[in-house]
Motif scaffolding. Structure first.
Motif, PDB file in Angstrom:
ATOM      1  N   ILE A   1       0.804  -1.223   0.000  1.00 45.68           N
ATOM      2  CA  ILE A   1       0.000   0.000   0.000  1.00 45.68           C
ATOM      3  C   ILE A   1       0.840   1.277   0.000  1.00 45.68           C
ATOM      4  N   THR A   2       1.585   1.520   1.073  1.00 47.97           N
ATOM      5  CA  THR A   2       2.194   2.845   1.219  1.00 47.97           C
ATOM      6  C   THR A   2       3.372   3.073   0.271  1.00 47.97           C
ATOM      7  N   PHE A   3       4.230   2.079   0.080  1.00 48.85           N
ATOM      8  CA  PHE A   3       5.342   2.273  -0.849  1.00 48.85           C
ATOM      9  C   PHE A   3       4.870   2.363  -2.295  1.00 48.85           C
TER      10      PHE A   3
ATOM     11  N   ARG B   1       3.618  -9.132 -11.055  1.00 51.04           N
ATOM     12  CA  ARG B   1       2.702  -8.901  -9.932  1.00 51.04           C
ATOM     13  C   ARG B   1       3.331  -8.105  -8.799  1.00 51.04           C
ATOM     14  N   ASN B   2       4.621  -7.826  -8.871  1.00 52.49           N
ATOM     15  CA  ASN B   2       5.290  -7.085  -7.805  1.00 52.49           C
ATOM     16  C   ASN B   2       4.674  -5.698  -7.675  1.00 52.49           C
ATOM     17  N   PRO B   3       4.143  -5.342  -6.500  1.00 49.88           N
ATOM     18  CA  PRO B   3       3.428  -4.067  -6.361  1.00 49.88           C
ATOM     19  C   PRO B   3       4.328  -2.838  -6.550  1.00 49.88           C
ATOM     20  N   LEU B   4       5.609  -2.940  -6.194  1.00 50.79           N
ATOM     21  CA  LEU B   4       6.510  -1.802  -6.381  1.00 50.79           C
ATOM     22  C   LEU B   4       6.745  -1.546  -7.862  1.00 50.79           C
ATOM     23  N   LEU B   5       6.954  -2.618  -8.620  1.00 46.92           N
ATOM     24  CA  LEU B   5       7.134  -2.474 -10.060  1.00 46.92           C
ATOM     25  C   LEU B   5       5.869  -1.947 -10.719  1.00 46.92           C
ATOM     26  N   MET B   6       4.720  -2.501 -10.332  1.00 44.57           N
ATOM     27  CA  MET B   6       3.451  -2.052 -10.914  1.00 44.57           C
ATOM     28  C   MET B   6       3.221  -0.564 -10.657  1.00 44.57           C
ATOM     29  N   ALA B   7       3.551  -0.107  -9.445  1.00 40.18           N
ATOM     30  CA  ALA B   7       3.355   1.306  -9.110  1.00 40.18           C
ATOM     31  C   ALA B   7       4.231   2.198  -9.983  1.00 40.18           C
ATOM     32  N   CYS B   8       5.483   1.793 -10.192  1.00 41.80           N
ATOM     33  CA  CYS B   8       6.394   2.580 -11.032  1.00 41.80           C
ATOM     34  C   CYS B   8       5.897   2.622 -12.473  1.00 41.80           C
ATOM     35  N   VAL B   9       5.492   1.474 -12.992  1.00 40.36           N
ATOM     36  CA  VAL B   9       5.042   1.409 -14.378  1.00 40.36           C
ATOM     37  C   VAL B   9       3.777   2.248 -14.573  1.00 40.36           C
TER      38      VAL B   9
END
Length: 307
Positions: A42-44, A165-173
């Motif tokens: 969530i937060t990152f 599915r990595n949430p950090l990668l998805m957020a960046c993309v």
């Protein structure tokens, strides 16, 4: 030097505070897995999306950033494999050393960038996350699949599915897509994500401190020392060398060097346990890296500032 220490002491103070809170049982042990899950999912991601969506990417040497950070990771992977005979460890233990050579603790990286390098440094670090997360995950899974004790053979499709599915990668993309489309941060969702993202660094750093295992550190030997020297000294040196060759701007070079010199991520322990790595050595590497980084990150900052 005083300004650098003043900026970094609160960052590492949060790590120490997290260790103290866990050690003295101020919070129940059940709190920390939830805090890590909240940070990771969530937060990152909120912080990364908000930063990349509003960033001025046109002013960044994106190709140079990619060459430096990916070149450093690949160089460290290759050097670690070449050093395998000299390390004289089991194949399972080698997978842990391999992960230690290439996996960064993004929580610490973003905190250091925010403290020392401002918005531009934070944006460069976010781009590093987008580039490194898939790269080191694929390399680590392949290493564990090849050398791990359980000899689990993981297909490339399965690896790529887990990476996507990595949430950090998805957020960046998604943040990059919003930026490139001109949408940026929408009026209501944008401020909401920015507020949510502010919780990422303190919670993440407290969780890093809570994960420090001094018993694991006491088990450290020569291979862990070699891993620590490689990740915290050799890796940033390679990043600096590549940055100088490409004539990268000073702030960008600093962000790349800090990211390359981060301690190993705690996620490496999970992979080591699941795929037949040496989980005990992995715990030692993560703890020793984190403790030593409290000294090496300020030293690296001072050297970069002096240069």
């Amino acid at each position: 030097m005083l300004a650098i220490l003043s900026a970094l002491i609160p960052t590492f103070g949060l790590i120490v505070a997290g260790f103290a809170l866990r050690h003295w049982r101020f919070l129940p042990d059940a709190f920390w897995p939830g805090a890590e899950k909240l940070t990771y999912f969530i937060t990152f991601p909120a912080l990364l999306f908000a930063n990349t969506a509003k960033a001025d990417l046109g002013s960044l040497p994106v190709t140079g950033i990619a060459i430096v950070i990916l070149g450093t990771a690949c160089a460290m992977a290759a050097l670690t494999i070449l050093a395998k005979p000299a390390l004289q460890v089991s194949d399972a233990a080698f997978t842990s050393i391999f992960q230690g050579a290439i996996r960064p603790n993004t929580y610490i990286g973003l905190a250091v960038a925010a403290a020392l390098l401002g918005e531009r440094g934070l944006t460069v670090t976010a781009l590093c996350v987008a580039l490194i997360v898939p790269t080191v995950n694929v390399l680590s899974v392949l290493a564990c699949s090849h050398w791990g004790d359980n000899n689990r053979k993981t297909g490339i499709i399965s690896v790529l599915r887990d990476v996507i599915r990595n949430p950090l990668l998805m957020a960046c993309v998604l943040g990059l897509v919003a930026n490139a489309s001109g949408l940026g941060l929408p009026p209501i969702a944008g401020p909401f994500l920015e507020i949510l993202g502010r919780a990422a660094l303190p919670i993440g750093l407290l969780a890093v401190g809570a994960g420090i295992d001094l018993q694991a550190a006491r088990r450290a030997g020569g291979p862990v020392a070699a891993s620590t020297l490689g990740k915290l000294a050799l890796s940033p040196a390679i990043a600096i060398g590549l940055s100088l060759l490409l004539d990268m701007p000073p702030i960008d070079m600093a962000a790349l060097a800090f990211y390359a010199g981060l301690p190993c991520s705690a996620s490496a322990y999970v992979l080591a346990r699941l795929m037949g790595g040496d989980a005990k050595m992995m715990a030692s590497i993560i703890t020793v890296h984190t403790l030593v980084a409290i000294a090496t990150m300020p030293i690296l900052a001072i050297l970069l500032h002096a240069a």
